[in-house]
Design a protein around this motif. Structure first.
Motif, PDB file in Angstrom:
ATOM      1  N   CYS A  31      -0.850   2.437   5.426  1.00  0.00           N
ATOM      2  CA  CYS A  31       0.149   1.423   5.115  1.00  0.00           C
ATOM      3  C   CYS A  31      -0.551   0.070   5.193  1.00  0.00           C
ATOM      4  CB  CYS A  31       1.301   1.481   6.108  1.00  0.00           C
ATOM      5  SG  CYS A  31       2.586   0.252   5.789  1.00  0.00           S
ATOM      6  N   ILE A  32      -0.299  -0.770   4.186  1.00  0.00           N
ATOM      7  CA  ILE A  32      -0.931  -2.094   4.125  1.00  0.00           C
ATOM      8  C   ILE A  32       0.142  -3.165   4.234  1.00  0.00           C
ATOM      9  CG2 ILE A  32      -2.251  -3.712   2.698  1.00  0.00           C
ATOM     10  CD1 ILE A  32      -3.502  -1.271   1.328  1.00  0.00           C
ATOM     11  N   VAL A  33      -0.112  -4.157   5.094  1.00  0.00           N
ATOM     12  CA  VAL A  33       0.755  -5.329   5.189  1.00  0.00           C
ATOM     13  C   VAL A  33      -0.112  -6.537   4.852  1.00  0.00           C
ATOM     14  CG1 VAL A  33       2.168  -6.755   6.704  1.00  0.00           C
ATOM     15  CG2 VAL A  33       2.198  -4.259   6.957  1.00  0.00           C
ATOM     16  N   ASP A  34       0.271  -7.246   3.798  1.00  0.00           N
ATOM     17  CA  ASP A  34      -0.466  -8.447   3.407  1.00  0.00           C
ATOM     18  C   ASP A  34      -0.067  -9.621   4.295  1.00  0.00           C
ATOM     19  OD1 ASP A  34      -1.958  -7.410   1.218  1.00  0.00           O
ATOM     20  OD2 ASP A  34      -0.143  -7.449  -0.011  1.00  0.00           O
ATOM     21  N   THR A  35      -1.074 -10.380   4.720  1.00  0.00           N
ATOM     22  CA  THR A  35      -0.840 -11.622   5.447  1.00  0.00           C
ATOM     23  C   THR A  35      -1.403 -12.749   4.580  1.00  0.00           C
ATOM     24  OG1 THR A  35      -2.928 -11.548   6.652  1.00  0.00           O
ATOM     25  CG2 THR A  35      -1.051 -10.408   7.662  1.00  0.00           C
ATOM     26  N   GLU A  36      -1.364 -13.956   5.069  1.00  0.00           N
ATOM     27  CA  GLU A  36      -1.859 -15.076   4.264  1.00  0.00           C
ATOM     28  C   GLU A  36      -3.335 -14.957   3.929  1.00  0.00           C
ATOM     29  OE1 GLU A  36      -0.833 -19.020   5.497  1.00  0.00           O
ATOM     30  OE2 GLU A  36       1.128 -18.347   6.223  1.00  0.00           O
ATOM     31  N   ALA A  37      -4.143 -14.567   4.880  1.00  0.00           N
ATOM     32  CA  ALA A  37      -5.584 -14.590   4.664  1.00  0.00           C
ATOM     33  C   ALA A  37      -6.232 -13.206   4.595  1.00  0.00           C
ATOM     34  CB  ALA A  37      -6.245 -15.387   5.793  1.00  0.00           C
ATOM     35  N   SER A  38      -5.500 -12.163   4.970  1.00  0.00           N
ATOM     36  CA  SER A  38      -6.105 -10.834   5.018  1.00  0.00           C
ATOM     37  C   SER A  38      -5.006  -9.776   4.878  1.00  0.00           C
ATOM     38  CB  SER A  38      -6.865 -10.659   6.338  1.00  0.00           C
ATOM     39  OG  SER A  38      -5.986 -10.802   7.434  1.00  0.00           O
ATOM     40  N   ARG A  39      -5.393  -8.547   5.115  1.00  0.00           N
ATOM     41  CA  ARG A  39      -4.452  -7.437   5.060  1.00  0.00           C
ATOM     42  C   ARG A  39      -4.581  -6.633   6.353  1.00  0.00           C
ATOM     43  NH1 ARG A  39      -5.652  -4.348  -0.416  1.00  0.00           N
ATOM     44  NH2 ARG A  39      -3.417  -4.302  -0.743  1.00  0.00           N
ATOM     45  N   TRP A  40      -3.443  -6.195   6.876  1.00  0.00           N
ATOM     46  CA  TRP A  40      -3.423  -5.310   8.046  1.00  0.00           C
ATOM     47  C   TRP A  40      -3.239  -3.901   7.516  1.00  0.00           C
ATOM     48  CZ3 TRP A  40      -4.122  -6.115  13.214  1.00  0.00           C
ATOM     49  CH2 TRP A  40      -3.805  -5.044  14.056  1.00  0.00           C
ATOM     50  N   ILE A 154      -6.257   4.660  13.200  1.00  0.00           N
ATOM     51  CA  ILE A 154      -6.927   3.368  13.319  1.00  0.00           C
ATOM     52  C   ILE A 154      -6.122   2.290  12.642  1.00  0.00           C
ATOM     53  CG2 ILE A 154      -9.279   4.252  13.606  1.00  0.00           C
ATOM     54  CD1 ILE A 154      -9.838   3.752  10.731  1.00  0.00           C
ATOM     55  N   ASP A 155      -6.246   1.086  13.170  1.00  0.00           N
ATOM     56  CA  ASP A 155      -5.684  -0.126  12.577  1.00  0.00           C
ATOM     57  C   ASP A 155      -6.855  -1.056  12.300  1.00  0.00           C
ATOM     58  OD1 ASP A 155      -3.054   0.778  12.947  1.00  0.00           O
ATOM     59  OD2 ASP A 155      -2.913  -0.158  14.926  1.00  0.00           O
ATOM     60  N   ALA A 156      -6.783  -1.721  11.145  1.00  0.00           N
ATOM     61  CA  ALA A 156      -7.885  -2.600  10.758  1.00  0.00           C
ATOM     62  C   ALA A 156      -7.361  -3.831  10.028  1.00  0.00           C
ATOM     63  CB  ALA A 156      -8.867  -1.853   9.857  1.00  0.00           C
ATOM     64  N   VAL A 157      -8.164  -4.882  10.066  1.00  0.00           N
ATOM     65  CA  VAL A 157      -7.942  -6.069   9.258  1.00  0.00           C
ATOM     66  C   VAL A 157      -8.985  -6.019   8.149  1.00  0.00           C
ATOM     67  CG1 VAL A 157      -7.964  -8.584   9.214  1.00  0.00           C
ATOM     68  CG2 VAL A 157      -7.083  -7.370  11.225  1.00  0.00           C
ATOM     69  N   VAL A 158      -8.519  -6.159   6.896  1.00  0.00           N
ATOM     70  CA  VAL A 158      -9.425  -6.098   5.756  1.00  0.00           C
ATOM     71  C   VAL A 158      -9.228  -7.329   4.873  1.00  0.00           C
ATOM     72  CG1 VAL A 158      -9.461  -3.575   5.839  1.00  0.00           C
ATOM     73  CG2 VAL A 158      -7.879  -4.749   4.294  1.00  0.00           C
ATOM     74  N   MET A 159     -10.202  -7.570   4.024  1.00  0.00           N
ATOM     75  CA  MET A 159     -10.112  -8.706   3.100  1.00  0.00           C
ATOM     76  C   MET A 159      -8.954  -8.511   2.127  1.00  0.00           C
ATOM     77  SD  MET A 159     -14.002  -9.599   2.080  1.00  0.00           S
ATOM     78  CE  MET A 159     -15.235  -8.736   3.023  1.00  0.00           C
ATOM     79  N   ALA A 160      -8.287  -9.622   1.829  1.00  0.00           N
ATOM     80  CA  ALA A 160      -7.159  -9.583   0.883  1.00  0.00           C
ATOM     81  C   ALA A 160      -7.660  -9.432  -0.535  1.00  0.00           C
ATOM     82  CB  ALA A 160      -6.319 -10.835   1.018  1.00  0.00           C
TER      83      ALA A 160
END
Length: 160
Positions: A31-40, A154-160
């Protein structure tokens, strides 16, 4: 894939990412959640399946630690394969693995959960040597799908 990509680093260490298996229920592999600068990105639990077959077992004592560690490696590789899919097939887009949750199928008196899951953390260290290690939970459970040794999320922060 560049020489310094996570996939290349894993390959140099003798590990390959498998194909992502189809979910066996009503859920998505990620599951991807977009944020302002990245994606969770949250990766659904990945058991230690090789070519669709679970590595079955239960940790009862010290003798089970090594086979369970091999299963933890497989679970982490499966989780990274799902993460790669979420990252447009390029793990170089991962900014930080934030959290690992590891579930170890274990007898009630088994107490070596961290030692088992250290094998999964070692895979992360190979793939992402510049990242700090993520937070991690090591939990013992009575059962896992198909009698598997290990399940990893796992949970990760990835580039948008």
């Amino acid at each position: 894939m560049t020489a310094a990509s996570p996939e290349a680093l894993l390959g140099a260490a003798g590990f390959t990412l498998p194909e992502v298996s189809r979910p066996r229920g009503s859920y998505a592999p990620y599951c991807i959640v977009d944020t302002e600068a990245s994606r969770w990105v949250s990766i659904a639990g990945q058991v230690c399946r090789r070519q669709g077959v679970a590595m079955a077992g239960q940790c009862r004592g010290q003798a089970d630690v090594e086979p369970a560690r091999r299963a933890a490696e497989v679970s982490m590789l499966n989780a990274l394969a799902a993460l790669r899919m979420a990252c447009d097939d390029d793990l170089s887009n991962v900014i930080q693995i934030v959290r690992v949750r590891g579930f170890v199928r274990a007898a009630p008196d088994f107490a070596h959960h961290p030692a088992v899951l250290d094998a999964a953390s070692a895979i992360l260290r190979i793939a992402f040597p510049e990242q700090q290690l993520p937070a991690r939970s090591a939990l013992g459970v009575a059962s896992l799908p198909d009698g598997a040794w290990i399940e990893i999320e796992i949970d990760a922060v990835v580039m948008a």
